[in-house]
Write a protein that holds these residues in place. Structure first.
Motif, PDB file in Angstrom:
ATOM      1  N   VAL A  14       1.057  -1.066  -0.068  1.00 29.02           N
ATOM      2  CA  VAL A  14       0.105   0.037  -0.271  1.00 29.02           C
ATOM      3  C   VAL A  14       1.101   1.274  -0.269  1.00 29.02           C
ATOM      4  O   VAL A  14       1.331   1.717   0.757  1.00 29.02           O
ATOM      5  CB  VAL A  14      -1.128  -0.043   1.280  1.00 29.02           C
ATOM      6  N   LEU A  15       0.913   2.165  -1.211  1.00 35.07           N
ATOM      7  CA  LEU A  15       1.471   3.213  -1.265  1.00 35.07           C
ATOM      8  C   LEU A  15       1.218   4.543  -1.460  1.00 35.07           C
ATOM      9  O   LEU A  15       0.212   4.643  -2.319  1.00 35.07           O
ATOM     10  CB  LEU A  15       2.517   2.804  -1.912  1.00 35.07           C
ATOM     11  N   ASP A  16       2.332   5.204  -0.081  1.00 39.72           N
ATOM     12  CA  ASP A  16       1.028   6.700  -0.593  1.00 39.72           C
ATOM     13  C   ASP A  16       1.777   7.433  -1.675  1.00 39.72           C
ATOM     14  O   ASP A  16       3.335   7.148  -1.627  1.00 39.72           O
ATOM     15  CB  ASP A  16       1.266   7.807   0.764  1.00 39.72           C
ATOM     16  N   LEU A  17       1.085   8.572  -1.517  1.00 35.74           N
ATOM     17  CA  LEU A  17       2.240   9.294  -3.541  1.00 35.74           C
ATOM     18  C   LEU A  17       2.720  10.060  -2.551  1.00 35.74           C
ATOM     19  O   LEU A  17       4.228  10.763  -3.140  1.00 35.74           O
ATOM     20  CB  LEU A  17       1.307   9.886  -4.408  1.00 35.74           C
ATOM     21  N   GLY A  18       2.222  11.279  -2.087  1.00 35.31           N
ATOM     22  CA  GLY A  18       3.059  11.780  -1.089  1.00 35.31           C
ATOM     23  C   GLY A  18       4.014  11.893  -0.333  1.00 35.31           C
ATOM     24  O   GLY A  18       3.516  12.229   1.402  1.00 35.31           O
ATOM     25  N   LEU A  19       5.488  10.871  -0.178  1.00 35.15           N
ATOM     26  CA  LEU A  19       6.255  11.050   1.203  1.00 35.15           C
ATOM     27  C   LEU A  19       7.159  12.276   0.364  1.00 35.15           C
ATOM     28  O   LEU A  19       7.319  13.355  -0.216  1.00 35.15           O
ATOM     29  CB  LEU A  19       6.664   9.721  -0.017  1.00 35.15           C
ATOM     30  N   PRO A  20       7.947  12.166   1.867  1.00 41.01           N
ATOM     31  CA  PRO A  20       8.117  13.063   1.974  1.00 41.01           C
ATOM     32  C   PRO A  20       9.371  13.027   1.122  1.00 41.01           C
ATOM     33  O   PRO A  20      10.455  14.761   1.242  1.00 41.01           O
ATOM     34  CB  PRO A  20       8.823  13.939   3.591  1.00 41.01           C
ATOM     35  N   ASP A  21      10.274  12.655   1.250  1.00 44.44           N
ATOM     36  CA  ASP A  21      11.842  12.410   0.036  1.00 44.44           C
ATOM     37  C   ASP A  21      12.077  12.218  -1.164  1.00 44.44           C
ATOM     38  O   ASP A  21      12.809  12.998  -2.098  1.00 44.44           O
ATOM     39  CB  ASP A  21      12.823  11.062   1.118  1.00 44.44           C
ATOM     40  N   ILE A  22      10.752  10.821  -1.476  1.00 45.38           N
ATOM     41  CA  ILE A  22      10.519  10.307  -2.768  1.00 45.38           C
ATOM     42  C   ILE A  22       9.275  10.604  -3.257  1.00 45.38           C
ATOM     43  O   ILE A  22       8.490   9.219  -2.858  1.00 45.38           O
ATOM     44  CB  ILE A  22      11.541   9.098  -3.133  1.00 45.38           C
ATOM     45  N   ASP A  23       9.154  10.881  -4.941  1.00 45.51           N
ATOM     46  CA  ASP A  23       7.537  10.780  -4.811  1.00 45.51           C
ATOM     47  C   ASP A  23       6.907   9.519  -5.378  1.00 45.51           C
ATOM     48  O   ASP A  23       7.928   8.986  -5.204  1.00 45.51           O
ATOM     49  CB  ASP A  23       7.503  11.542  -6.227  1.00 45.51           C
ATOM     50  N   GLY A  24       5.878   9.365  -4.684  1.00 43.94           N
ATOM     51  CA  GLY A  24       5.042   7.682  -4.542  1.00 43.94           C
ATOM     52  C   GLY A  24       6.061   7.553  -5.783  1.00 43.94           C
ATOM     53  O   GLY A  24       5.253   5.836  -6.020  1.00 43.94           O
ATOM     54  N   THR A  25       5.103   7.948  -7.222  1.00 34.68           N
ATOM     55  CA  THR A  25       5.568   7.401  -8.295  1.00 34.68           C
ATOM     56  C   THR A  25       6.766   6.628  -9.375  1.00 34.68           C
ATOM     57  O   THR A  25       6.435   6.112  -9.140  1.00 34.68           O
ATOM     58  CB  THR A  25       4.958   8.498  -9.652  1.00 34.68           C
ATOM     59  N   GLU A  26       7.985   7.140  -8.201  1.00 37.17           N
ATOM     60  CA  GLU A  26       9.018   6.995  -8.595  1.00 37.17           C
ATOM     61  C   GLU A  26       9.479   5.590  -7.943  1.00 37.17           C
ATOM     62  O   GLU A  26      10.295   5.047  -8.118  1.00 37.17           O
ATOM     63  CB  GLU A  26      10.589   7.807  -8.170  1.00 37.17           C
ATOM     64  N   VAL A  27       8.283   5.736  -6.609  1.00 36.73           N
ATOM     65  CA  VAL A  27       9.300   4.792  -5.929  1.00 36.73           C
ATOM     66  C   VAL A  27       7.918   2.755  -6.448  1.00 36.73           C
ATOM     67  O   VAL A  27       8.572   2.315  -6.550  1.00 36.73           O
ATOM     68  CB  VAL A  27       8.339   4.388  -4.139  1.00 36.73           C
ATOM     69  N   CYS A  28       6.759   3.595  -7.073  1.00 37.52           N
ATOM     70  CA  CYS A  28       6.010   2.528  -7.456  1.00 37.52           C
ATOM     71  C   CYS A  28       7.255   2.003  -9.365  1.00 37.52           C
ATOM     72  O   CYS A  28       7.318   1.079  -8.923  1.00 37.52           O
ATOM     73  CB  CYS A  28       5.253   3.062  -8.306  1.00 37.52           C
ATOM     74  N   ARG A  29       7.635   3.181  -9.607  1.00 41.73           N
ATOM     75  CA  ARG A  29       8.538   2.800 -10.423  1.00 41.73           C
ATOM     76  C   ARG A  29       9.563   2.160 -10.664  1.00 41.73           C
ATOM     77  O   ARG A  29       9.968   0.815  -9.940  1.00 41.73           O
ATOM     78  CB  ARG A  29       9.457   4.207 -11.417  1.00 41.73           C
ATOM     79  N   ARG A  30      10.251   2.214  -9.557  1.00 41.81           N
ATOM     80  CA  ARG A  30      11.619   1.635  -8.083  1.00 41.81           C
ATOM     81  C   ARG A  30      11.280  -0.541  -7.975  1.00 41.81           C
ATOM     82  O   ARG A  30      11.693  -1.210  -8.388  1.00 41.81           O
ATOM     83  CB  ARG A  30      12.550   2.501  -7.323  1.00 41.81           C
TER      84      ARG A  30
END
Length: 222
Positions: free
Chosen positions: A49-65
């Motif tokens: 379960v992933l939030d997009l508004g993270l403090p260090d890396i945008d959630g879309t980039e986290v999803c991609r990685r």
């Protein structure tokens, strides 16, 4: 089931973790993108379960990685209600998208819908092209094209397998959204379009999935 929750808001994260625990689902929470990426690799969760508004890396980039190294189902939870954000997240490999605020009943329904489709119980492998080029192994949830593995996200696999149930038959957009995304999904047609585009790209030829204007899609043969 082990769920990884990547959410920086303590109140939201606690609500998700506690709500899942009440339903006998174990959840581990991290509060930023870097820890989320690392935890996805270390814990090997059944779902994220992933939030997009993270403090260090945008959630879309986290999803991609995460998606670059894993097919784990990913559900986005975000306050961003813009259709562009939804489509971008889905194109990057997310399996579902829920807008905050949301109820635990909805989140759990989405989790169960995704894990039901990912857990198997389907028929064995079958050739769907007639010339043994495209093989969908429903039991192992894998796709082979000309003998080479095609790596699809869980939702992309569900879409392709759905179209392969009756090769050549035209499936309406509304039916695909209802049956693949389950009855709890209220997304737009662009959600489906994003997944169709991703599958076409991975199969290397748009002719594998043909568009029937004003109706929907069917599995073809380029």
């Amino acid at each position: 089931m082990q769920v990884l929750v990547i959410e920086d808001d303590d109140a939201v994260a606690d609500g998700i973790v506690d709500g899942l625990a009440d339903r006998a689902i174990t959840a581990t929470r991290v509060a930023n993108g870097r820890d989320g990426i690392a935890s996805a690799a270390e814990l090997l969760p059944d779902l994220i379960v992933l939030d997009l508004g993270l403090p260090d890396i945008d959630g879309t980039e986290v999803c991609r990685r995460i998606r670059a190294n894993s097919d784990v189902p990913i559900i986005i939870v975000s306050a961003r209600d813009d259709e562009v954000d939804r489509v971008v997240a889905l194109e990057l490999g997310a399996d579902d998208y829920i807008v905050k605020p949301f109820g635990m009943r909805e989140l759990v329904a989405r989790i169960h819908a995704i894990t039901r489709r990912s857990s198997g119980g389907s028929p064995p492998a079958r050739d769907v092209s007639g010339e043994s080029r495209l093989v969908i192994d429903s039991r192992a949830r894998r796709v082979l094209l000309d003998g080479a593995a095609v790596h699809l996200t869980p939702r992309e696999f569900d879409v392709l397998e759905y179209l392969a149930r009756d090769r050549g038959a035209v499936y309406r957009r509304t039916d695909i959204l209802r049956d693949v995304w389950d009855t709890t999904w209220f997304g737009t047609a662009k959600t489906l379009d994003a997944h169709i585009a991703a599958v076409r790209k991975k199969l290397g030829d748009p002719g594998w999935i043909e568009s029937v204007r004003g109706v929907g899609f069917r599995l073809g043969e380029p």
